[in-house]
Design a protein around this motif. Structure first.
Motif, PDB file in Angstrom:
ATOM      1  N   ASP A 291       1.090  -1.172   0.262  1.00  0.00           N
ATOM      2  CA  ASP A 291      -0.107  -0.119  -0.069  1.00  0.00           C
ATOM      3  C   ASP A 291       1.005   1.233  -0.077  1.00  0.00           C
ATOM      4  OD1 ASP A 291      -1.399   2.388   0.899  1.00  0.00           O
ATOM      5  OD2 ASP A 291      -2.292   1.455   2.593  1.00  0.00           O
ATOM      6  N   PRO A 292       1.238   1.750  -1.152  1.00  0.00           N
ATOM      7  CA  PRO A 292       2.004   2.932  -1.414  1.00  0.00           C
ATOM      8  C   PRO A 292       1.531   4.160  -0.799  1.00  0.00           C
ATOM      9  CG  PRO A 292       1.361   2.330  -3.342  1.00  0.00           C
ATOM     10  CD  PRO A 292       0.851   1.378  -2.668  1.00  0.00           C
ATOM     11  N   SER A 293       0.140   4.255  -0.829  1.00  0.00           N
ATOM     12  CA  SER A 293      -0.530   5.435  -0.421  1.00  0.00           C
ATOM     13  C   SER A 293      -0.508   5.824   1.149  1.00  0.00           C
ATOM     14  CB  SER A 293      -1.934   5.021  -0.635  1.00  0.00           C
ATOM     15  OG  SER A 293      -2.390   4.845  -1.906  1.00  0.00           O
ATOM     16  N   HIS A 294      -0.748   4.706   1.959  1.00  0.00           N
ATOM     17  CA  HIS A 294      -0.389   5.111   3.568  1.00  0.00           C
ATOM     18  C   HIS A 294       1.332   4.951   3.736  1.00  0.00           C
ATOM     19  CE1 HIS A 294      -4.584   4.041   3.670  1.00  0.00           C
ATOM     20  NE2 HIS A 294      -4.895   4.835   4.795  1.00  0.00           N
ATOM     21  N   GLY A 295       1.683   4.434   2.603  1.00  0.00           N
ATOM     22  CA  GLY A 295       3.235   4.209   2.924  1.00  0.00           C
ATOM     23  C   GLY A 295       4.137   5.306   2.640  1.00  0.00           C
ATOM     24  N   THR A 296       3.491   6.111   1.921  1.00  0.00           N
ATOM     25  CA  THR A 296       4.162   7.412   1.696  1.00  0.00           C
ATOM     26  C   THR A 296       3.409   8.688   2.335  1.00  0.00           C
ATOM     27  OG1 THR A 296       3.025   7.868  -0.345  1.00  0.00           O
ATOM     28  CG2 THR A 296       5.050   6.393  -0.324  1.00  0.00           C
ATOM     29  N   GLY A 297       2.018   8.660   2.237  1.00  0.00           N
ATOM     30  CA  GLY A 297       1.377   9.747   2.474  1.00  0.00           C
ATOM     31  C   GLY A 297       1.330  10.907   1.699  1.00  0.00           C
ATOM     32  N   ARG A 298       1.838  10.803   0.496  1.00  0.00           N
ATOM     33  CA  ARG A 298       2.012  11.956  -0.444  1.00  0.00           C
ATOM     34  C   ARG A 298       1.664  11.472  -1.813  1.00  0.00           C
ATOM     35  NH1 ARG A 298       5.987  16.175   0.097  1.00  0.00           N
ATOM     36  NH2 ARG A 298       6.523  16.706   2.372  1.00  0.00           N
ATOM     37  N   ARG A 299       0.914  11.977  -2.408  1.00  0.00           N
ATOM     38  CA  ARG A 299       0.255  11.352  -3.981  1.00  0.00           C
ATOM     39  C   ARG A 299       1.474  11.308  -4.940  1.00  0.00           C
ATOM     40  NH1 ARG A 299      -3.370  16.133  -4.527  1.00  0.00           N
ATOM     41  NH2 ARG A 299      -5.016  15.360  -3.410  1.00  0.00           N
TER      42      ARG A 299
ATOM     43  N   ASP B   2       2.908  -9.269  -4.524  1.00  0.00           N
ATOM     44  CA  ASP B   2       1.885  -9.796  -5.414  1.00  0.00           C
ATOM     45  C   ASP B   2       0.803  -8.736  -5.934  1.00  0.00           C
ATOM     46  OD1 ASP B   2       2.459 -12.742  -5.128  1.00  0.00           O
ATOM     47  OD2 ASP B   2       2.637 -12.133  -3.150  1.00  0.00           O
ATOM     48  N   GLY B   3       0.800  -7.488  -5.571  1.00  0.00           N
ATOM     49  CA  GLY B   3      -0.183  -6.612  -5.880  1.00  0.00           C
ATOM     50  C   GLY B   3      -0.173  -5.227  -5.027  1.00  0.00           C
ATOM     51  N   LEU B   4      -1.213  -4.299  -5.480  1.00  0.00           N
ATOM     52  CA  LEU B   4      -0.969  -3.280  -4.940  1.00  0.00           C
ATOM     53  C   LEU B   4      -2.491  -2.754  -4.157  1.00  0.00           C
ATOM     54  CD1 LEU B   4       0.792  -1.455  -7.751  1.00  0.00           C
ATOM     55  CD2 LEU B   4       1.845  -1.859  -5.525  1.00  0.00           C
ATOM     56  N   MET B   5      -2.349  -1.907  -3.092  1.00  0.00           N
ATOM     57  CA  MET B   5      -3.428  -1.277  -2.642  1.00  0.00           C
ATOM     58  C   MET B   5      -3.320   0.080  -2.779  1.00  0.00           C
ATOM     59  SD  MET B   5      -6.083  -1.983   0.136  1.00  0.00           S
ATOM     60  CE  MET B   5      -5.616  -1.422   1.783  1.00  0.00           C
ATOM     61  N   ILE B   6      -4.161   0.719  -3.448  1.00  0.00           N
ATOM     62  CA  ILE B   6      -3.892   2.348  -3.771  1.00  0.00           C
ATOM     63  C   ILE B   6      -5.057   2.866  -3.798  1.00  0.00           C
ATOM     64  CG2 ILE B   6      -3.282   4.050  -5.704  1.00  0.00           C
ATOM     65  CD1 ILE B   6      -1.553   2.045  -6.670  1.00  0.00           C
ATOM     66  N   GLU B   7      -5.070   4.149  -2.728  1.00  0.00           N
ATOM     67  CA  GLU B   7      -6.553   4.972  -2.564  1.00  0.00           C
ATOM     68  C   GLU B   7      -6.392   5.881  -3.826  1.00  0.00           C
ATOM     69  OE1 GLU B   7      -6.577   5.056   2.436  1.00  0.00           O
ATOM     70  OE2 GLU B   7      -5.942   6.629   1.397  1.00  0.00           O
ATOM     71  N   SER B   8      -7.848   5.705  -4.413  1.00  0.00           N
ATOM     72  CA  SER B   8      -8.092   6.503  -5.395  1.00  0.00           C
ATOM     73  C   SER B   8      -9.331   7.346  -5.451  1.00  0.00           C
ATOM     74  CB  SER B   8      -8.194   5.819  -6.833  1.00  0.00           C
ATOM     75  OG  SER B   8      -8.855   4.892  -6.587  1.00  0.00           O
TER      76      SER B   8
END
Ligand code: PEP
Ligand code: MN
Length: 266
Positions: free
Chosen positions: A202-210, A226-232
């Motif tokens: 989850d690179p969204s929470h992992g970075t906090g910056r879009r 194996d995959g990604l979870m991304i906030e959109s």
């Protein structure tokens, strides 16, 4: 030392089926949607675009673990029903966070995967309770959990009877304040090499910056996730929670296309 169910030597690699999507079979799986489930019309619009883009699973929180009790707490069961309708309409399985064991039974008819959020990774009562079900669990890494503590959390669920566990690296708290968290991709490699469970990032929470989400998505896939979870969201700046790390749907489409190309290379 005890023999752990998560260890490679306990059996073959585990794959987890969510709807018709299989996580852990070598194909990158995309999970996306807003941080929080919002109004019905917005969610329908987002769901339609996610399907077109090639996202496999739609996300959205209805029970939100917000740092401040005065922030938006989510739409609760109403939100889960909205997400369910969107999922039905566009043939997308849904994943959503459950924070309290008392909510499991009433949400179960509407959901395909339960997210255990970072703040609840250490909630052993909840983890053991989830062992009584077969529903797939997306187990996020605790904010300051070691890889070993995270794997033991998975072990709690599995040893209680539910083997359908997918790990999600979402960054850990470090001394760094430039990013919301420090996205630890070492953990992904360590887990892929030594343990049986699928792991997504989850690179969204992992970075906090879009602006960091696309590059870190590629990095995650390159190192074996194996995959990604991304906030959109359709209008990320208006998202009811985590707006700063939320990307728009065109940006998401770009990530999906690039990841699929990268996957052909590696
Ligand atoms: C979320 O996915 O919106 C969330 C709250 O995640 P985490 O538990 O990783 O903070
Ligand atoms: Mn969020």
């Amino acid at each position: 030392m005890e023999r752990l169910l998560v260890d490679n030597n306990s059996g073959p690699k585990i794959t987890v089926k969510v709807g018709n999507t299989i996580i852990g079979n070598g194909e990158p799986v995309f999970i996306s949607g807003p941080c929080s489930v919002e109004e019905y019309d917005k969610m329908m619009f987002i769901g339609e675009r996610l399907k077109e883009i090639g996202v496999h699973i739609i996300r959205g929180g209805a029970f939100k673990p917000r740092t401040s009790p005065y922030d938006f707490q989510g739409l609760h069961l109403e939100g889960i029903k909205i997400l369910h309708e969107v999922g039905q309409k566009f043939n997308l399985p849904i994943v959503t966070e459950i924070m309290d064991a008392r909510d499991i039974e009433k949400c179960l008819p509407f959901i395909d995967m339960i997210q255990i959020g970072s703040r609840n990774m250490y909630n052993y009562t909840l983890l053991k309770e989830l062992g009584n079900y077969e529903i797939p669990i997306l187990l996020k890494r605790g904010i300051s959990a070691t890889v070993s503590e995270w794997l033991y959390a998975a072990e709690y669920i599995m040893s209680s009877g539910n083997k359908n566990v997918v790990l999600c690296e979402r960054g850990i708290r470090t001394f760094e304040t430039y990013t919301r968290n420090t996205l630890d991709l070492n953990s992904v490699v360590a887990i892929k090499q030594n343990y049986r469970l699928p792991v997504i990032v989850d690179p969204s929470h992992g970075t906090g910056r879009r602006e960091l989400v696309a590059p870190m998505s590629l990095a995650a896939i390159a190192c074996g996730a194996d995959g990604l979870m991304i906030e959109s969201h359709i209008t990320p700046d208006n998202a009811l929670s985590d707006a700063r790390q939320t990307i728009n749907l065109d940006c998401l489409e770009g990530i999906v296309n690039k990841v699929n190309k990268l996957k052909e290379l590696i």
